[in-house]
Each structure stands twice: as structure tokens, then as C-alpha cells.
Design an enzyme around this catalytic site. Structure first.
Site, PDB file in Angstrom:
ATOM      1  N   ASP A 281       0.791  -1.003  -0.001  1.00 21.32           N
ATOM      2  CA  ASP A 281      -0.047  -0.044  -0.064  1.00 21.32           C
ATOM      3  C   ASP A 281       0.901   1.327   0.079  1.00 21.32           C
ATOM      4  O   ASP A 281       2.146   1.113  -0.036  1.00 21.32           O
ATOM      5  CB  ASP A 281      -1.013  -0.167   1.077  1.00 21.32           C
TER       6      ASP A 281
HETATM    7  C1  GLC Z   1      -4.348   4.525  -0.208  1.00 15.64           C
HETATM    8  C2  GLC Z   1      -5.023   3.212   0.090  1.00 15.64           C
HETATM    9  C3  GLC Z   1      -4.998   2.141  -0.922  1.00 15.64           C
HETATM   10  C4  GLC Z   1      -5.008   2.860  -2.284  1.00 15.64           C
HETATM   11  C5  GLC Z   1      -3.640   3.184  -2.377  1.00 15.64           C
HETATM   12  C6  GLC Z   1      -3.434   4.077  -3.668  1.00 15.64           C
HETATM   13  O1  GLC Z   1      -3.636   4.785   1.182  1.00 15.64           O
HETATM   14  O2  GLC Z   1      -4.872   2.639   1.547  1.00 15.64           O
HETATM   15  O3  GLC Z   1      -6.384   1.375  -0.584  1.00 15.64           O
HETATM   16  O4  GLC Z   1      -5.359   1.981  -3.303  1.00 15.64           O
HETATM   17  O5  GLC Z   1      -3.509   4.489  -1.397  1.00 15.64           O
HETATM   18  O6  GLC Z   1      -4.143   5.318  -3.739  1.00 15.64           O
END
Ligand code: GLC
Length: 743
Positions: A281
Site C-alpha cells: 500500500d
Molecule cells: C491508499 C489506500 C489504498 C489505495 C492506495 C493508492 O492509502 O490505502 O487502498 O489503493 O493508497 O491510492
């Protein structure tokens, strides 16, 4: 250099691998051969470059040098097709090996055409509809060059204080798994082609169990609970052919997912045979330093690589330190090769090598296509849950209607959380749709501009209510009040919304509340001040026409609660598939029944709250209709089953009301005694059944006994013989059980 590139491109052009849903790419030897061929030509630096993902919205030139050096394998957050083509051109035509980029975006519940939030989609109990919505999102997003979405989110959520409950399919693993499979199929398509968008099942794993419902908080899920509750939806999505997976922010039992070898290698790769790609993430690798799981970026890069992470989203730990870690022996080059193989495989399967560019000119034509909007409206219609109706709905023609409330005409907020590319200009609000459905019958007085506004009096609104025959109050929470990082400790309607409803009720005209929210709010006190309540979650672009159709009776509500509705936030976590405990609640004495100077006693007491008991406001699976349904003649085909058998349950479903309606029939099972304690009920099958007024239908549901398997004391998944109960009903709290044995 040119020669190498031409050789590689020709290698992929003949690629005829069509990845059927549910197959691992290992069944595609041409892909493996070509990936290995390219890997053998790559330097260590180029391999590491593939493992680096950059959020690259806007300024292409800024990344040109890195792209030419092959230091970027993927970008996210660029959706302009011309800019995406320029990013791709730099990667494909100006780097040594010409490896295309994987372009990602959070396409969570629609791209331009926005569907209901995933929690609302789950309320449809209609996987086919969810698949259709994902397909629409893929067609719109891939037309602009986005070929990877960070969706579906599979986090089981049992605590509505957690803002991201909005993004998943609620509290039940079986419903979650069915919706996940459907969305993976929808995003990727049954055969991979130019409209295929790689799904990314997230957040692996247990993120929704954040202690206290506070986002990013630690979780303490045992291996058994992981295997029986949190992992099954991911396993189902892997089997459905998901191409990628994202690690979660949380540490579970002290280990952050991004450095958790047990889940990323032992379970995901070794047990499930996942051969897709694992991405972190956003900076979750770097956050392992804050977790206290690593000393610095080099340390957490090592831990993530060895745990099984393939691509780094926005920590730049791999780009900065992997070469040194490999040369120092802390990370084997084979580990890098495996990671890059997973990345190249996804790119190859998506056809990016032969078709890296998008037809920017054609992108606009598919956005908001009429059939897309129609699918979004149908999803919004099916996602709304009728929680109360004293007969005021459906609205009668000719009635003079007052529309009020902060969500009646809120084109941005009805779209819900995680909407990057939906445009409020395309939203049709309830007010606009009701004005079209009931011309010259609508009065609009906003009452409150937004959910948190406080007002002492509502004279303008109550005066208008006196002139009306019926009042529609659109209440709830703005889109920003749910979603990532937006947990709430108090789940009551914010601001003076409850006061507005009470003031309207006091006027004496029938009041219908329509609630738009990203989570089940605690609306018990508001229920007393309305004659009907329709729960719409955040219904998306076509929320207005959907709600007008439902309120007018053109469409009969059919939504069912995908998550338990609490009486108060203090009951969290409260969910239907809980364990029995040694002292199950039996509706016994509450606060007001305890006398003064009552003596200390605990005998006979059970697991509940003195002030709120232990029953929810509405149970999982609950939802009303404008008609009514009756279940009768339930019967099992046997009394005793073998492990290899299939249980067949027959029953009669009758539409006992005056109009057509759709019922979500639900099959629950309880394993009475196990080597470990088991849930009091588990959803094992569901189906939408539409019946005409007065119609009765004999229905058969089947359930392989093998579906009763669970991880018991020995942590081996198997069916344990013994006594079971089975229910078929319209929600998790209704119906009488049938008994059966497994020998
Ligand atoms: C965010 C979220 C994730 C998302 C990623 C990209 O922090 O936790 O679900 O896909 O970053 O935006």
C-alpha cells in the site's frame, strides 16, 4: 538496443494466452517462456526499476530521465490519455528494453460513471450486477489508458466506526467472497483483452479489524480467525484469477502485512499458488519504520522483499537499497527475479507489450455511455435498503411533496468515498429526479446546508411541511466523512439533522427519511421520527433517479443489510456470525430493571450491555419490501449426510403482498459442536428471487457438505462430523432451524 526491443516485442506479439478466470498463469507456458527470456536480458538495476511504482500525476518531463533508465515499472494517479501515452512512449521507445508501464488508479466503484459505494453494492446481494459495474468501470478506465485498479477491497468489517467499511462488502466472508469474485471477473474480463484492467485484491490482510475501528490501528487476529474469516474472500478472489494483491497498513499480531512472510509466502504463494503480483500500500513499506518493525528504509526494503513484496508503492525503498542488499547478500537475486517475473507476467497478460498505447481520441466516447448510466442506476436501486415503512411508501401520485435535508441536492456527496474521476456535473440528485418524476408536486427547502450544520429552529422547513402532503428528508453524511482515515466514535446523525427530523415529525405530516452514508449509522432515535426510512448508502451518479424510482414505487426496494446496524456505537463490534459464548444473551434485565442497593450478583447474567442489551437495531441480511414474503414447507432431503454429499433444502417462497417484489433468500448453517467454538450462524448461500403478487414458488438450494469445513483445533481445514442446524430466511435473525447430522 533497437534490436533487443524488436526481438522482445515480436516475442509477445504471437502471445495468444487468454487467461480464463480461475486459472493460474502457470497454465500459460508461452507467457513464462517470454518473461524468462526478457528477464535474462535485464540488468539488476533494470529489474529493480520494475519493482518501483511512482505516483506520477501531471508533469511527464519530471520522470523522463527515470523512465529512460528503466527505474519505473508502474505509475499511478495519471488518467489523461495523452499524458499516459507520453509516459508509455518514454518507457517503451526511450529505454533500453522498452518495457511498458503498468498504469494504476483507484477505480473503486466506477471510473467516470460512479456506482454505489461497495458497501451499497454488497447490499444488492447481486454479484452479477457487481460484475457488470466492474466491467463498466474497466471499459471506461482502460479507454483512458488505466490498466490496473486497486480494487476490489475485501476487508471484512465488523465495526462501523471504521470509515473504510464503506469500501468493502461488510461483515460476512461468504458475501464478501462472492462479490470479490464477481468484481475480479468484471475488471479483468473473462478473456484478457484491451478492456481488461488488472484487479488488485486488498488490503491483505485483516485491515478491517483495526482495534477500536480506528483506521491504520493494530489488529490481533489469530491464525484460526484469519483462516476461517478474513482469508477466505482473498482465496476466492485468487481462484477467480485476480492478477494482483495489495498488502495492508496494519500490523497483525505484531507483524506488519508488508513484512509478513507467513501471509505473503506461506499462505498466498505456497498454499494458494498465487502467481500474480504483490504491491505494497502507499508507503506501507516505509511505515514499517514507524511500526517499529524496521530501523530505516534499507532495513524495511530488505524485510519487504524477503517477505514476498514485488512492487513498492511510494517508499522508493527498493529503488534506493535493493541493489546494495543483493550485492551484500541480504536479498538473493532470485528473490528479485521472482518479483520481476510476477510483474512482467501481469504486463504480458494485459497485452501491454503489443498495445502499450491508448486511443486518446476514442476515450471520451465511452465515458457515461447510456448503458453505463443505466447499470449504475440499477445498482443504486438494488442497493437501497427499506428499513421502515408504515405505509407511507410508495408515494402516491398527486401528493404534494416537500423535499428537504443536506443530501437532497448534493451531487458531489452522493458519489461517496474514493471517487477520483467521477464528476459531480454528471450526478443526478434526488431533488432533480423527483422534480422530473413528480412535476409541479415538489417543494424544496434545504433546511441544512450540510450534515454537520447546527440550527436552533426550522421555521422555514416546518412551514413548508404544513403545505405538503408528505415530507422527504435526505439526511446522512457527506462523502468525506467515511473512507480512508475517517473513523467516527459517534455514529449518530451529525449536526442538527435529528432535530430537523423531529421538527418535521411534529408538524404531523408523514415523514420519509432517506439516509445517504458510507456506513450503517446509529439511527434508532431517528426511526421514531419518521414513518419510513430508506437507507441508500452513497448511491453514485444515478442515485437520484434510483431513489425517485424507489420512492415512487416504480421499483420495489430489495436491498439487504450487508452489515449489522447498531443501536449505539458502544455496541461495536457487533455482528451476526459471532460465537455463542458460555452465557449467550437471552433478552434479560436491563439498566432500569435493577433495583436500588441491589446486591452483587452475577449468577444468571449473560453477555450483554445493561443499557443496550446485545441485539442490534437491524440484523445482517435485513431489508423490507413494498410487498411481503412467507417461507414455508422447509425440508431437507436427508437427515444425515456424508462429507462427500450435497445438502439440498427445499422450501416454498410466497409473495403474500399486493405487488411484485424481489426477496434475497438466505441460507445459514450452525455447527453446534466443534473442536473449537463456532459461529452461531454462517451464511452459506443466497439468491435473489422475484415473485409476482400472490405467487408461490418451490425453491431448492444446495450446499456441498464440504462447504462446512473450517480450521479446527489442529489447524487443518476439514468438516467435523456432528450435529448442525440450517435456516432459510430473509435475514440472519429470522426463521426456524432444521437439524441434520454429518457422519
Ligand atoms: C491508499 C489506500 C489504498 C489505495 C492506495 C493508492 O492509502 O490505502 O487502498 O489503493 O493508497 O491510492
Amino acid at each position: 538496443m533497437k534490436c533487443t526491443k524488436i526481438v522482445w516485442l515480436s516475442l509477445c506479439v504471437v502471445l495468444a494466452c487468454s487467461r480464463q478466470a480461475g486459472t493460474s498463469v502457470g497454465s500459460c507456458p508461452e507467457v513464462e517462456a517470454r518473461v524468462d527470456k526478457l528477464l535474462s536480458q535485464m540488468t539488476l538495476a533494470e529489474k529493480i526499476g520494475q519493482m518501483n511504482q511512482v505516483s506520477a500525476g501531471g508533469d511527464v518531463a519530471h520522470y523522463a530521465e527515470a523512465l529512460r533508465k528503466g527505474q519505473i515499472g508502474s505509475i499511478l494517479n495519471e488518467v489523461d490519455p495523452d499524458k499516459i501515452n507520453e509516459f508509455q512512449r518514454l518507457a517503451v521507445e526511450e529505454s533500453r528494453l522498452g518495457i511498458p508501464l503498468l498504469v494504476g488508479r483507484d477505480v473503486i466503484h466506477g471510473f467516470h460513471t460512479i456506482f454505489p459505494i461497495p458497501l451499497g453494492l454488497a447490499a444488492t446481494f447481486d454479484p452479477a450486477l457487481a460484475e457488470q459495474g466492474a466491467r463498466v468501470a474497466a471499459v471506461e478506465a482502460t479507454a483512458q489508458g488505466v490498466r490496473w485498479t486497486f480494487s476490489p477491497m475485501l476487508d471484512i468489517a465488523r465495526d462501523p466506526r471504521w470509515g473504510r467499511i464503506a469500501e468493502g462488502s461488510g461483515e460476512d466472508p461468504f458475501l464478501d467472497a462472492r462479490m470479490a469474485e464477481a468484481m475480479v471477473r468484471g475488471y479483468q474480463g473473462s478473456v484478457l483483452d484491451s478492456t481488461s484492467m488488472a484487479a488488485c485484491i486488498k488490503h491483505f490482510v485483516g485491515y478491517g479489524a483495526a482495534e477500536g475501528g480506528r483506521d491504520y490501528n493494530s489488529t490481533y487476529i489469530t491464525e484460526r480467525e484469519l483462516r476461517n474469516v478474513y482469508l477466505p474472500p482473498f482465496e476466492a478472489a485468487v481462484k477467480a484469477g485476480a492478477l494482483t494483491l495489495m498488502t495492508s497498513f496494519n500490523d497483525n499480531d505484531g507483524v506488519p502485512s508488508t513484512g509478513n512472510r507467513f501471509i505473503l509466502r506461506d499462505i498466498l504463494r505456497d498454499e494458494w499458488g498465487f502467481d500474480g503480483m504483490v504491491v505494497t500500500d502507499w508507503n506501507s513499506m516505509g511505515e514499517m519504520i514507524s511500526h517499529g518493525f524496521g530501523t530505516d528504509r534499507k532495513d524495511v526494503a530488505e524485510k519487504a522483499a524477503n517477505a514476498g513484496v514485488d512492487m513498492d508503492m511510494m517508499t522508493f525503498g527498493f529503488l534506493s537499497h535493493l541493489e546494495e542488499l543483493v550485492k551484500g547478500g541480504a536479498v538473493k537475486e532470485k528473490t528479485i527475479d521472482d518479483a520481476v517475473r510476477n510483474i512482467l507476467r501481469v504486463k504480458c497478460l494485459l497485452g501491454l507489450f503489443e498495445h502499450p498505447y491508448t486511443d486518446a481520441g476514442a476515450a471520451k466516447a465511452v465515458q457515461y455511455a447510456p448503458d453505463h448510466l443505466a447499470a449504475a442506476q440499477k445498482s443504486a436501486e438494488e442497493s437501497a435498503i427499506l428499513l421502515k415503512n408504515s405505509g407511507v411508501l410508495p408515494l402516491r401520485d398527486g401528493a404534494r411533496i416537500l423535499v428537504t435535508g443536506p443530501l437532497a441536492d448534493a451531487p458531489h456527496d452522493q458519489l461517496g468515498t474514493w471517487v477520483f474521476d467521477g464528476e459531480k456535473e454528471h450526478s443526478v440528485t434526488p431533488l432533480k429526479a423527483l422534480e422530473a418524476r413528480f412535476p409541479d408536486r415538489i417543494d424544496y427547502v434545504q433546511g441544512l446546508q450540510y450534515s454537520r450544520q447546527k440550527r436552533e429552529r426550522f421555521d422555514d422547513v416546518t412551514a413548508a411541511a404544513r403545505r405538503a402532503d408528505v415530507v422527504l428528508a435526505f439526511l446522512g453524511e457527506e462523502a468525506i466523512l467515511s473512507g480512508e482515515a475517517h473513523s467516527l466514535a459517534d455514529l449518530n446523525l451529525k449536526g442538527s439533522q435529528s432535530e430537523l427530523l423531529a421538527a418535521l415529525k411534529a408538524v404531523g405530516k408523514p415523514v420519509v427519511a432517506v439516509v445517504m452514508a458510507g456506513r450503517p449509522l446509529t439511527i434508532e432515535r431517528d426511526l421514531a421520527n419518521c414513518d419510513a426510512l430508506l437507507y441508500a448508502f452513497h448511491p453514485g451518479t444515478m442515485g437520484g433517479p434510483a431513489l425517485a424510482a424507489l420512492l415512487s414505487g416504480d421499483v420495489n426496494p430489495s436491498g439487504k443489510a450487508p452489515v449489522t446496524f447498531l443501536r449505539t456505537a458502544g455496541q461495536a463490534p457487533l455482528y451476526y456470525n459471532h460465537h455463542m459464548t458460555g452465557r449467550p444473551y437471552n433478552g434479560e434485565t436491563l439498566l432500569d430493571d435493577i433495583g436500588l442497593e441491589a446486591g452483587q450478583t452475577s449468577l444468571g447474567n449473560t453477555s450483554y450491555y445493561l443499557d443496550y442489551g446485545a441485539y442490534p437495531l437491524f440484523p445482517f441480511g435485513f431489508g423490507l419490501s413494498y410487498t411481503s414474503f412467507a417461507y414455508s414447507d422447509l425440508a431437507l432431503d436427508k437427515e444425515t449426510y456424508g462429507v462427500e454429499d450435497t445438502i439440498r433444502v427445499r422450501f416454498t417462497l410466497s409473495n403474500t403482498g399486493a405487488r411484485e417484489g424481489t426477496e434475497v433468500v438466505q441460507l445459514y448453517v450452525r455447527d453446534l459442536v466443534g473442536s473449537v467454538t463456532r459461529p452461531v450462524k454462517e451464511l452459506k448461500a443466497f439468491r435473489r428471487e422475484t415473485l409476482q403478487a400472490g405467487e408461490s414458488r418451490t425453491i431448492e438450494l444446495s450446499l456441498p457438505v464440504s462447504e462446512l469445513a473450517f480450521y479446527g483445533l489442529d489447524m487443518v481445514k476439514k468438516v467435523e462430523p456432528g450435529d448442525f442446524q440450517l435456516w432459510v430466511a430473509g435475514d440472519s435473525a429470522s426463521g426456524e432451524p432444521l437439524s441434520f447430522k454429518v457422519k
